[in-house]
Motif scaffolding. Sequence first.
Motif, PDB file in Angstrom:
ATOM      1  N   LEU A 249       0.640  -1.193  -0.030  1.00 53.89           N
ATOM      2  CA  LEU A 249      -0.030   0.090   0.043  1.00 53.89           C
ATOM      3  C   LEU A 249       0.886   1.374   0.070  1.00 53.89           C
ATOM      4  CD1 LEU A 249      -2.831  -1.079   2.750  1.00 53.89           C
ATOM      5  CD2 LEU A 249      -2.967  -1.079   0.152  1.00 53.89           C
ATOM      6  N   ARG A 250       2.217   1.061   0.365  1.00 56.57           N
ATOM      7  CA  ARG A 250       3.087   2.222   0.427  1.00 56.57           C
ATOM      8  C   ARG A 250       3.952   2.120  -0.751  1.00 56.57           C
ATOM      9  NH1 ARG A 250       2.512   0.387   5.514  1.00 56.57           N
ATOM     10  NH2 ARG A 250       4.421  -0.743   5.692  1.00 56.57           N
ATOM     11  N   ASP A 251       3.890   1.347  -1.631  1.00 58.46           N
ATOM     12  CA  ASP A 251       4.640   1.255  -2.962  1.00 58.46           C
ATOM     13  C   ASP A 251       4.559   2.481  -3.642  1.00 58.46           C
ATOM     14  OD1 ASP A 251       6.240  -1.356  -4.486  1.00 58.46           O
ATOM     15  OD2 ASP A 251       5.686   0.087  -5.889  1.00 58.46           O
ATOM     16  N   LYS A 252       5.996   2.972  -4.356  1.00 56.38           N
ATOM     17  CA  LYS A 252       6.020   3.910  -4.999  1.00 56.38           C
ATOM     18  C   LYS A 252       5.203   3.738  -6.458  1.00 56.38           C
ATOM     19  CE  LYS A 252      10.546   5.179  -3.388  1.00 56.38           C
ATOM     20  NZ  LYS A 252      11.955   5.494  -3.906  1.00 56.38           N
ATOM     21  N   ASN A 253       4.892   2.581  -6.845  1.00 56.67           N
ATOM     22  CA  ASN A 253       4.339   2.471  -8.003  1.00 56.67           C
ATOM     23  C   ASN A 253       2.812   2.547  -7.953  1.00 56.67           C
ATOM     24  OD1 ASN A 253       3.048   1.355 -10.522  1.00 56.67           O
ATOM     25  ND2 ASN A 253       4.748   0.250 -10.808  1.00 56.67           N
ATOM     26  N   PRO A 254       1.732   3.438  -8.290  1.00 50.61           N
ATOM     27  CA  PRO A 254       0.577   3.582  -8.168  1.00 50.61           C
ATOM     28  C   PRO A 254      -0.165   2.339  -8.566  1.00 50.61           C
ATOM     29  CG  PRO A 254       1.046   4.909 -10.063  1.00 50.61           C
ATOM     30  CD  PRO A 254       2.497   4.545  -9.340  1.00 50.61           C
ATOM     31  N   GLN A 255       0.151   1.658  -9.770  1.00 47.18           N
ATOM     32  CA  GLN A 255      -0.720   0.562 -10.283  1.00 47.18           C
ATOM     33  C   GLN A 255      -0.167  -0.663  -8.931  1.00 47.18           C
ATOM     34  OE1 GLN A 255       1.469  -0.498 -13.923  1.00 47.18           O
ATOM     35  NE2 GLN A 255      -0.451   0.655 -14.897  1.00 47.18           N
ATOM     36  N   VAL A 256       1.036  -0.787  -8.389  1.00 47.22           N
ATOM     37  CA  VAL A 256       0.788  -1.719  -7.248  1.00 47.22           C
ATOM     38  C   VAL A 256       0.103  -1.531  -6.130  1.00 47.22           C
ATOM     39  CG1 VAL A 256       2.735  -2.540  -5.629  1.00 47.22           C
ATOM     40  CG2 VAL A 256       3.460  -2.303  -8.122  1.00 47.22           C
ATOM     41  N   ARG A 257       0.131  -0.162  -5.816  1.00 48.53           N
ATOM     42  CA  ARG A 257      -0.779   0.281  -4.523  1.00 48.53           C
ATOM     43  C   ARG A 257      -2.176  -0.092  -4.920  1.00 48.53           C
ATOM     44  NH1 ARG A 257       2.215   4.986  -5.052  1.00 48.53           N
ATOM     45  NH2 ARG A 257       0.441   6.103  -6.075  1.00 48.53           N
ATOM     46  N   GLN A 258      -2.655   0.062  -6.453  1.00 53.11           N
ATOM     47  CA  GLN A 258      -3.960  -0.334  -6.727  1.00 53.11           C
ATOM     48  C   GLN A 258      -4.359  -1.619  -6.777  1.00 53.11           C
ATOM     49  OE1 GLN A 258      -6.750   1.193  -7.359  1.00 53.11           O
ATOM     50  NE2 GLN A 258      -8.082  -0.600  -8.302  1.00 53.11           N
TER      51      GLN A 258
ATOM     52  N   ARG B 277      -6.001  10.607  -0.971  1.00 54.44           N
ATOM     53  CA  ARG B 277      -5.587  11.552  -1.557  1.00 54.44           C
ATOM     54  C   ARG B 277      -4.773  11.171  -2.930  1.00 54.44           C
ATOM     55  NH1 ARG B 277      -4.543  16.006   2.488  1.00 54.44           N
ATOM     56  NH2 ARG B 277      -4.932  15.124   4.510  1.00 54.44           N
ATOM     57  N   ASP B 278      -4.797   9.819  -3.085  1.00 48.79           N
ATOM     58  CA  ASP B 278      -3.993   9.122  -4.266  1.00 48.79           C
ATOM     59  C   ASP B 278      -4.739   9.519  -5.589  1.00 48.79           C
ATOM     60  OD1 ASP B 278      -2.239   7.667  -5.685  1.00 48.79           O
ATOM     61  OD2 ASP B 278      -2.042   6.539  -3.889  1.00 48.79           O
ATOM     62  N   GLN B 279      -4.178   8.838  -6.616  1.00 46.71           N
ATOM     63  CA  GLN B 279      -4.755   8.946  -8.100  1.00 46.71           C
ATOM     64  C   GLN B 279      -6.367   8.100  -7.967  1.00 46.71           C
ATOM     65  OE1 GLN B 279      -2.295   7.141 -10.759  1.00 46.71           O
ATOM     66  NE2 GLN B 279      -0.637   8.362 -10.054  1.00 46.71           N
ATOM     67  N   LEU B 280      -7.098   8.483  -8.991  1.00 46.11           N
ATOM     68  CA  LEU B 280      -8.461   8.243  -8.843  1.00 46.11           C
ATOM     69  C   LEU B 280      -8.838   6.863  -8.403  1.00 46.11           C
ATOM     70  CD1 LEU B 280     -11.564   8.957  -9.206  1.00 46.11           C
ATOM     71  CD2 LEU B 280     -11.138   8.682 -11.980  1.00 46.11           C
ATOM     72  N   ALA B 281      -8.341   5.715  -9.059  1.00 46.08           N
ATOM     73  CA  ALA B 281      -8.675   4.112  -8.792  1.00 46.08           C
ATOM     74  C   ALA B 281      -8.271   4.028  -7.282  1.00 46.08           C
ATOM     75  CB  ALA B 281      -7.847   3.595  -9.765  1.00 46.08           C
ATOM     76  N   VAL B 282      -7.179   4.505  -7.011  1.00 44.01           N
ATOM     77  CA  VAL B 282      -6.505   4.025  -5.515  1.00 44.01           C
ATOM     78  C   VAL B 282      -7.374   4.691  -4.570  1.00 44.01           C
ATOM     79  CG1 VAL B 282      -4.757   4.166  -4.289  1.00 44.01           C
ATOM     80  CG2 VAL B 282      -4.232   3.538  -6.472  1.00 44.01           C
ATOM     81  N   ALA B 283      -7.698   6.050  -4.798  1.00 47.15           N
ATOM     82  CA  ALA B 283      -8.504   6.844  -3.837  1.00 47.15           C
ATOM     83  C   ALA B 283     -10.044   6.489  -3.714  1.00 47.15           C
ATOM     84  CB  ALA B 283      -8.565   8.124  -4.327  1.00 47.15           C
ATOM     85  N   HIS B 284     -10.453   5.860  -4.809  1.00 47.63           N
ATOM     86  CA  HIS B 284     -11.780   5.397  -4.889  1.00 47.63           C
ATOM     87  C   HIS B 284     -11.944   4.140  -4.124  1.00 47.63           C
ATOM     88  CE1 HIS B 284     -15.084   2.864  -6.443  1.00 47.63           C
ATOM     89  NE2 HIS B 284     -15.782   3.831  -6.787  1.00 47.63           N
ATOM     90  N   ASP B 285     -10.881   3.243  -3.948  1.00 50.49           N
ATOM     91  CA  ASP B 285     -11.153   2.007  -3.309  1.00 50.49           C
ATOM     92  C   ASP B 285     -10.916   2.266  -1.768  1.00 50.49           C
ATOM     93  OD1 ASP B 285     -11.699   0.757  -5.466  1.00 50.49           O
ATOM     94  OD2 ASP B 285      -9.752  -0.557  -5.739  1.00 50.49           O
ATOM     95  N   ALA B 286      -9.935   3.280  -1.568  1.00 47.88           N
ATOM     96  CA  ALA B 286      -9.411   3.762  -0.452  1.00 47.88           C
ATOM     97  C   ALA B 286     -10.876   4.383   0.488  1.00 47.88           C
ATOM     98  CB  ALA B 286      -8.381   4.753  -0.253  1.00 47.88           C
TER      99      ALA B 286
END
Length: 434
Positions: free
Chosen positions: A12-21, A67-76
């Motif tokens: 969840l703290r990975d630098k790659n947004p796709q990995v976080r997603q 506060r992340d990008q759309l796909a990540v923030a939506h799931d958060a």
Amino acid sequence: MESQLRELLPFLRDKNPQVRQIALSNLLSQTPKDSPHRSIFFQGLQQGGLHKPRETDLIRDLKLLCRDQLAVAHDAFRALVNLSDSPLFVPFLTESSFLAFLVSYILNPDATLADLASMLLSNLTSSSSSCAALLSLEIPVIPTISSTSPVSYYPTQSRSGTCSAPVPYPSTEPQRVLALPLLVEAFVQAASVDSSDDKYKRMRKADLHFLSSVFANISTSPAGRLFFVTPRPSDVMKIGSAVEYPLSKIVAFTEHKDMIRRGGVASAIKNCAFHTSAHQAILSPDTIAVAVPPSDVVAPGIDALSYILLPLAGPEELDLEDQEKLPSALQFLPPTKKREADSVLRLTHIETLLLLCATRWGRDYLRANGVYEIIRGAHLEETVDQVSEHIERLVQLIKGLEGPETAGDQVDAPSTMEDKDDDTDDEDNIIQEV
């Protein structure tokens, strides 16, 4: 399976947004109530002993991911909506910095996920401590002038991956203002925007219907009711603007097409009716300036009676003499007029009228403004016994004989209408975003 889910937490703290997603999307399925591995989100939060539980890395990560990008923030946001039904989570989601972000994000008209944020705020305000925090919350805003924005301010703490800062950035210094009046204004604006299916073309990207549940929750406390029946400037950002009651801004939504919006507003009106001193302000038309004792500050009446009666009114034709008693909004309704379909909301409006019968002045006002004529038709069509019983009690109060001995009397609310204990959390009002 649980051990595999735990292995996802550091990602969840990975630098790659796709990995976080990917990590978050796999964890999301375990956040709804009764999920088999939901316990992984609560480890380290068990209360007991002298030490308060500390915020875990997982909670901190989920808050940051909003506060992340759309796909990540939506799931958060979805994850926190689901998890916020637990009292263990609430204190960490109502700490000042996150609550300020959450409210600021909802207030920003460009916030793509403001509806999910509103759902989260609705769940949080089921707790009395969260309501108290929101009532006193101040957020930093920068006054702005824009021909394209529905608001005249920029909430500085709303900045995130789904809600960028304005360009050019305002040069004015931020000022701190109470958040709740701005939420009321945003709630009204969101109902007035273009209903286009493409939210990206709308002035506000969200409907904010769940703010009505926030107002209903807040108004269960005396301090919350006092907010809605205390005159405040109609425009928070404009010095010298005329004052009005915050409740007057939301009463018009009792017949809104969205059930969440109209239900929350109906509950807020009913809760405010527990404040007997405000009955004259609640019922008086906006052509009359009235104060709520002990304050001597006057503002136009809230004129709520029309909006309480409209959901109870049907297409029945009334005699001309009866029509003249009614508020103008209820006169000569079309034959297509339908009553509120939900029996819980019909009961809520009847209970509000019962509360407004607490004083002789209130009963006289209801008699003179056609309440009996409306509820008579409602009773004939009612199919739910509990609603019918409350209507019959209301008729007894309105049609009962009055004398000098009842000039200032109080009528006890029935047991089903008792005000919610301010120290309890209402689990029935929790939203699950599954």
